[in-house]
Design a protein around this motif. Structure first.
Motif, PDB file in Angstrom:
ATOM      1  N   LEU A  59      -3.985  13.283  -9.709  1.00  0.00           N
ATOM      2  CA  LEU A  59      -4.941  12.248 -10.079  1.00  0.00           C
ATOM      3  C   LEU A  59      -5.532  12.513 -11.455  1.00  0.00           C
ATOM      4  O   LEU A  59      -5.638  11.611 -12.279  1.00  0.00           O
ATOM      5  N   ILE A  60      -5.884  13.760 -11.691  1.00  0.00           N
ATOM      6  CA  ILE A  60      -6.466  14.096 -12.987  1.00  0.00           C
ATOM      7  C   ILE A  60      -5.456  13.814 -14.106  1.00  0.00           C
ATOM      8  O   ILE A  60      -5.788  13.188 -15.109  1.00  0.00           O
ATOM      9  N   ILE A  61      -4.233  14.260 -13.903  1.00  0.00           N
ATOM     10  CA  ILE A  61      -3.193  14.022 -14.909  1.00  0.00           C
ATOM     11  C   ILE A  61      -2.895  12.531 -15.020  1.00  0.00           C
ATOM     12  O   ILE A  61      -2.794  11.983 -16.124  1.00  0.00           O
ATOM     13  N   SER A  62      -2.776  11.855 -13.874  1.00  0.00           N
ATOM     14  CA  SER A  62      -2.481  10.415 -13.877  1.00  0.00           C
ATOM     15  C   SER A  62      -3.579   9.634 -14.572  1.00  0.00           C
ATOM     16  O   SER A  62      -3.315   8.741 -15.372  1.00  0.00           O
ATOM     17  N   VAL A  96       2.189   1.479  -9.755  1.00  0.00           N
ATOM     18  CA  VAL A  96       2.798   2.762  -9.399  1.00  0.00           C
ATOM     19  C   VAL A  96       1.719   3.817  -9.149  1.00  0.00           C
ATOM     20  O   VAL A  96       1.771   4.544  -8.147  1.00  0.00           O
ATOM     21  N   ILE A  97       0.733   3.888 -10.021  1.00  0.00           N
ATOM     22  CA  ILE A  97      -0.358   4.855  -9.836  1.00  0.00           C
ATOM     23  C   ILE A  97      -1.098   4.567  -8.530  1.00  0.00           C
ATOM     24  O   ILE A  97      -1.398   5.476  -7.759  1.00  0.00           O
ATOM     25  N   ILE A 153      -2.343   6.149  -2.790  1.00  0.00           N
ATOM     26  CA  ILE A 153      -2.485   5.770  -1.379  1.00  0.00           C
ATOM     27  C   ILE A 153      -1.535   6.575  -0.489  1.00  0.00           C
ATOM     28  O   ILE A 153      -1.914   7.023   0.591  1.00  0.00           O
ATOM     29  N   ILE A 154      -0.326   6.779  -0.947  1.00  0.00           N
ATOM     30  CA  ILE A 154       0.672   7.476  -0.133  1.00  0.00           C
ATOM     31  C   ILE A 154       0.353   8.955   0.022  1.00  0.00           C
ATOM     32  O   ILE A 154       0.562   9.538   1.087  1.00  0.00           O
ATOM     33  N   MET A 155      -0.171   9.594  -1.014  1.00  0.00           N
ATOM     34  CA  MET A 155      -0.452  11.040  -0.976  1.00  0.00           C
ATOM     35  C   MET A 155      -1.910  11.317  -1.382  1.00  0.00           C
ATOM     36  O   MET A 155      -2.168  11.924  -2.415  1.00  0.00           O
ATOM     37  N   PRO A 156      -2.885  10.895  -0.564  1.00  0.00           N
ATOM     38  CA  PRO A 156      -4.287  10.987  -0.993  1.00  0.00           C
ATOM     39  C   PRO A 156      -4.810  12.404  -1.224  1.00  0.00           C
ATOM     40  O   PRO A 156      -5.476  12.640  -2.214  1.00  0.00           O
ATOM     41  N   ILE A 180      -9.502   4.924  -2.460  1.00  0.00           N
ATOM     42  CA  ILE A 180     -10.159   3.762  -3.075  1.00  0.00           C
ATOM     43  C   ILE A 180      -9.497   3.420  -4.408  1.00  0.00           C
ATOM     44  O   ILE A 180      -9.213   2.253  -4.694  1.00  0.00           O
ATOM     45  N   ALA A 181      -9.254   4.434  -5.216  1.00  0.00           N
ATOM     46  CA  ALA A 181      -8.637   4.196  -6.522  1.00  0.00           C
ATOM     47  C   ALA A 181      -7.257   3.582  -6.372  1.00  0.00           C
ATOM     48  O   ALA A 181      -6.862   2.717  -7.159  1.00  0.00           O
ATOM     49  N   GLY A 182      -6.523   4.034  -5.363  1.00  0.00           N
ATOM     50  CA  GLY A 182      -5.201   3.456  -5.134  1.00  0.00           C
ATOM     51  C   GLY A 182      -5.273   1.952  -4.938  1.00  0.00           C
ATOM     52  O   GLY A 182      -4.522   1.189  -5.549  1.00  0.00           O
ATOM     53  N   TRP A 183      -6.196   1.515  -4.090  1.00  0.00           N
ATOM     54  CA  TRP A 183      -6.342   0.076  -3.845  1.00  0.00           C
ATOM     55  C   TRP A 183      -6.880  -0.657  -5.070  1.00  0.00           C
ATOM     56  O   TRP A 183      -6.456  -1.780  -5.360  1.00  0.00           O
ATOM     57  N   PHE A 184      -7.801  -0.024  -5.800  1.00  0.00           N
ATOM     58  CA  PHE A 184      -8.301  -0.652  -7.022  1.00  0.00           C
ATOM     59  C   PHE A 184      -7.193  -0.771  -8.072  1.00  0.00           C
ATOM     60  O   PHE A 184      -7.098  -1.785  -8.763  1.00  0.00           O
ATOM     61  N   PHE A 185      -6.364   0.256  -8.206  1.00  0.00           N
ATOM     62  CA  PHE A 185      -5.266   0.180  -9.168  1.00  0.00           C
ATOM     63  C   PHE A 185      -4.279  -0.927  -8.791  1.00  0.00           C
ATOM     64  O   PHE A 185      -3.758  -1.619  -9.661  1.00  0.00           O
ATOM     65  N   ILE A 186      -4.025  -1.101  -7.498  1.00  0.00           N
ATOM     66  CA  ILE A 186      -3.139  -2.182  -7.067  1.00  0.00           C
ATOM     67  C   ILE A 186      -3.767  -3.532  -7.397  1.00  0.00           C
ATOM     68  O   ILE A 186      -3.094  -4.432  -7.923  1.00  0.00           O
TER      69      ILE A 186
END
Length: 160
Positions: A81-84, A65-66, A71-74, A37-43
């Motif tokens: 994710l925590i670091i990102s 990029v995030i 999305i690629i490596m969920p 979900i976060a991947g799509w929201f970040f996009i």
């Protein structure tokens, strides 16, 4: 242009608010599905960021990029994710702080508070990753809700 800009801020705020409430009401489940979900929201946030202020393409690229990494490596990205998220929060907070000092439209108490809180959340997450695993859903939820309120406030400010 100001009308469109204010609407984009508000839309960004609504998206962040929905995401924040999901984390606050379902913290454990949210962490399991957050990467996708976060991947799509970040996009989506990347697109809105680039549309909002074309000069802000750097923040849009970072969000993009995030989002793609998530999305690629969920499953593999929970630690990343925590670091990102910590890095994203820190970078965004610094960026917003710079905007506060360089843009007359962003000079308000809520904007500086938003900038500082964003930086603090980034530092908290990056300073203790083990704790980050346990508190991250709540930190993200609170942060996204505060971000939503700030983005909507900024949208109203630009619109008037």
């Amino acid at each position: 242009m100001r009308y469109m800009l204010s609407r984009i801020f508000m839309l960004e705020g609504i998206i962040l608010g929905i995401l924040g409430l999901l984390f606050l009401f379902n913290p454990i489940e949210s962490m399991f599905i957050f990467t996708d979900i976060a991947g799509w929201f970040f996009i989506l946030l990347a697109i809105l960021s680039i549309l909002k202020i074309p000069r802000d393409i750097l923040m849009g690229i970072i969000d993009l990029v995030i989002g793609l990494i998530l999305i690629i490596m969920p499953i593999d990205t929970i630690g990343v994710l925590i670091i990102s998220y910590g890095m994203w929060s820190l970078i965004k907070g610094i960026y917003l702080l710079i905007m506060f000092f360089t843009n007359k439209n962003t000079r308000s108490g809520i904007f500086i508070l938003y900038s500082v809180v964003t930086i603090i959340f980034g530092i908290i997450i990056l300073s203790n990753l083990a704790t980050g695993y346990m508190i991250l859903p709540y930190v993200i939820g609170i942060y996204f809700v505060l971000s939503a309120i700030s983005e909507i406030f900024i949208g109203f400010r630009f619109g008037h």
